[in-house]
Design a protein around this motif. Sequence first.
Motif, short mmCIF file in Angstrom:
data_model
loop_
_atom_site.label_atom_id
_atom_site.label_comp_id
_atom_site.label_asym_id
_atom_site.label_seq_id
_atom_site.Cartn_x
_atom_site.Cartn_y
_atom_site.Cartn_z
N GLU A 143 3.91 9.93 -9.62
CA GLU A 143 3.24 10.90 -11.05
C GLU A 143 1.69 9.78 -10.93
OE1 GLU A 143 4.77 7.45 -14.08
OE2 GLU A 143 6.48 7.52 -12.01
N GLU A 144 1.15 10.49 -11.75
CA GLU A 144 -0.52 9.55 -11.49
C GLU A 144 -0.36 8.57 -12.69
OE1 GLU A 144 -5.55 11.31 -11.84
OE2 GLU A 144 -3.46 12.59 -11.32
N PHE A 145 -1.12 7.51 -12.67
CA PHE A 145 -1.21 5.92 -13.12
C PHE A 145 -2.32 6.97 -14.75
CE2 PHE A 145 1.38 4.09 -10.05
CZ PHE A 145 0.81 4.18 -9.16
N SER B 37 0.90 -1.35 0.25
CA SER B 37 -0.42 -0.39 0.04
C SER B 37 0.90 1.25 0.48
CB SER B 37 -0.79 -0.22 1.40
OG SER B 37 -2.02 -1.38 1.09
N GLN B 38 2.19 1.33 0.84
CA GLN B 38 2.98 2.33 0.54
C GLN B 38 3.49 2.51 -0.09
OE1 GLN B 38 5.12 1.50 4.58
NE2 GLN B 38 3.95 2.47 5.57
N HIS B 39 3.76 1.58 -0.81
CA HIS B 39 4.38 1.77 -2.55
C HIS B 39 3.54 2.57 -3.10
CE1 HIS B 39 6.53 0.56 -5.85
NE2 HIS B 39 5.35 -0.05 -6.70
N TRP B 40 2.59 1.93 -3.67
CA TRP B 40 2.00 2.83 -4.60
C TRP B 40 1.11 3.48 -4.06
CZ3 TRP B 40 2.38 0.48 -8.99
CH2 TRP B 40 2.29 -1.42 -8.82
N LYS B 41 0.95 3.92 -3.50
CA LYS B 41 0.57 5.39 -2.65
C LYS B 41 1.66 6.50 -3.00
CE LYS B 41 -0.84 8.12 0.69
NZ LYS B 41 -0.70 8.63 1.89
N ALA B 42 3.08 6.10 -3.07
CA ALA B 42 4.18 6.71 -3.38
C ALA B 42 4.69 6.75 -4.43
CB ALA B 42 5.79 6.38 -2.60
N ARG B 43 3.86 6.00 -5.67
CA ARG B 43 4.01 6.32 -7.00
C ARG B 43 2.86 7.36 -7.74
NH1 ARG B 43 6.52 1.78 -9.95
NH2 ARG B 43 5.72 3.24 -11.76
#
Length: 156
Positions: free
Chosen positions: A12-14, A2-8
């Motif tokens: 930059e917005e996917f 969760s922390q990884h995807w939030k930071a990503r």
Amino acid sequence: ASQHWKARYEEEEFERQRSFLGVSSSAAIGWAGQPNYAAAKAGVLGLTRNCAQELERYNVRVNSLWPEAYTRMYKSIPEEYQPDGMTDETHGPQLVAPLPAFLASEEATDITGCTVGLGSGELSFISDPDRERKIIKEVPADTKTGGWTPEQIADS
């Protein structure tokens, strides 16, 4: 994760959705002699639902895979508790592989917070725990008592 995807997402917005799969099993509904395993698998399903709610705003889908396959674990279950007719040929793990491939694909856009099962020829959507019905009793705001009594619950 969760922390990884939030930071990503914040970096930059996917351009497209990301997908994360939790894996549980039909053991989540309970098997004789394995309450600890059933509790752990049910926990995976609860974690999946919560993560789906949390990560939806970051364009991440979270689903649970509920595979039903004849594996070494099934073979370790006492014969009297094993499902009838389950063999490696009719219920092998190779028959589950299309489901995670689908859930991770662009075809599954906007499918999130779901538990989806596949075993042999049976595709299943597993319902989430939810209230079946509610009975409401007015509780006065100015009292510390006044809630339900055991007798009222029995009557209701």
